[in-house]
Design a protein around this motif. Structure first.
Motif, PDB file in Angstrom:
ATOM      1  N   ASN A 184      -8.539   2.047  -6.532  1.00  0.00           N
ATOM      2  CA  ASN A 184      -8.556   0.892  -5.640  1.00  0.00           C
ATOM      3  C   ASN A 184      -8.363  -0.412  -6.426  1.00  0.00           C
ATOM      4  N   GLY A 234     -13.179  -2.191  -7.314  1.00  0.00           N
ATOM      5  CA  GLY A 234     -14.129  -1.750  -6.284  1.00  0.00           C
ATOM      6  C   GLY A 234     -15.049  -2.906  -5.936  1.00  0.00           C
ATOM      7  N   LEU A 235     -15.237  -3.130  -4.651  1.00  0.00           N
ATOM      8  CA  LEU A 235     -16.149  -4.190  -4.196  1.00  0.00           C
ATOM      9  C   LEU A 235     -17.372  -3.545  -3.559  1.00  0.00           C
ATOM     10  N   ILE A 236     -18.527  -3.881  -4.071  1.00  0.00           N
ATOM     11  CA  ILE A 236     -19.781  -3.333  -3.551  1.00  0.00           C
ATOM     12  C   ILE A 236     -20.479  -4.432  -2.766  1.00  0.00           C
ATOM     13  N   TYR A 251     -24.643  -2.566   1.008  1.00  0.00           N
ATOM     14  CA  TYR A 251     -24.303  -1.148   0.792  1.00  0.00           C
ATOM     15  C   TYR A 251     -25.470  -0.421   0.130  1.00  0.00           C
ATOM     16  N   PRO A 288     -24.039   6.049  -2.103  1.00  0.00           N
ATOM     17  CA  PRO A 288     -23.783   6.383  -3.503  1.00  0.00           C
ATOM     18  C   PRO A 288     -22.676   5.519  -4.088  1.00  0.00           C
ATOM     19  N   LEU A 289     -22.909   5.063  -5.290  1.00  0.00           N
ATOM     20  CA  LEU A 289     -21.905   4.265  -5.996  1.00  0.00           C
ATOM     21  C   LEU A 289     -20.855   5.218  -6.542  1.00  0.00           C
ATOM     22  N   MET A 290     -19.606   5.009  -6.118  1.00  0.00           N
ATOM     23  CA  MET A 290     -18.527   5.919  -6.496  1.00  0.00           C
ATOM     24  C   MET A 290     -17.460   5.148  -7.273  1.00  0.00           C
TER      25      MET A 290
END
Ligand code: DUT
Ligand code: MG
Length: 150
Positions: free
Chosen positions: A81, A84-86, A90, A93-95
């Motif tokens: 991607n 990655g934006l968290i 959220y 699980p952090l992927m």
């Protein structure tokens, strides 16, 4: 320092919690929480668990997942991607989406440091609808190279 709740989803991660490598580090490395090594074929993208969840909780912050420069430059392992934006809300699980953009298979080992997590401040916008912008800026509508290359 920004307080961030961290949940361990895989007990092996207890020994390998993300941490700043130096006093000036902006990112904390995220590890591939795998049972066994996995080969990422050229062009292939796989979703890799980190064995962790975070909850930032404060909408004034977010986290971004970025590639590690060594893996990205030398091995072509970047993010499927791109970034990655968290979100601050959220809790899953952090992927890490790992993309092998090279022409060589890459063997990702369990617990290998794969990407990095950076906590960033966020300004949230409130749109105010207008028919025209009240001031004409120097740039105006110029973009996409309008200022030239030299
Ligand atoms: O590399 C990433 C990117 C995202 N996420 C998680 C955290 C983020 O808050 C959530 C949603 O991400 P995003 O909004 O970028 O994805 P989406 O495709 O728009 O999904 P959604 O509809 O759930 O928002 O997925 C990760 O774990 N890793
Ligand atoms: Mg989204």
């Amino acid at each position: 320092m920004v307080p961030v709740s961290l949940k361990i989803l895989d007990q092996r991660m207890r020994e390998h919690l993300p941490a700043y490598a130096t006093e000036g580090s902006a990112g904390m490395d995220l590890r591939a929480c795998l049972e066994q090594a996995v080969t990422i074929e050229p062009g292939q993208t796989i979703l890799v668990p980190t064995g962790l969840s975070i909850h930032i909780g404060d909408p004034d912050y977010a986290a971004v997942i970025l590639p590690r420069s060594g893996l990205g430059h030398k091995n072509g392992i970047v993010l499927g991607n791109l970034v990655g934006l968290i979100d601050s809300d959220y809790q899953g699980p952090l992927m890490v989406s790992a993309w092998n953009r090279s022409q060589t298979p890459f063997v990702l080992e369990p617990m290998e440091r794969l990407a990095q997590l950076v906590i960033v401040p966020v300004a949230r916008a409130q749109f105010e609808l207008v028919d025209d912008f009240s001031q004409v800026s120097n740039r105006g509508q110029g973009g996409f190279g309008s200022t030239g290359t030299r």
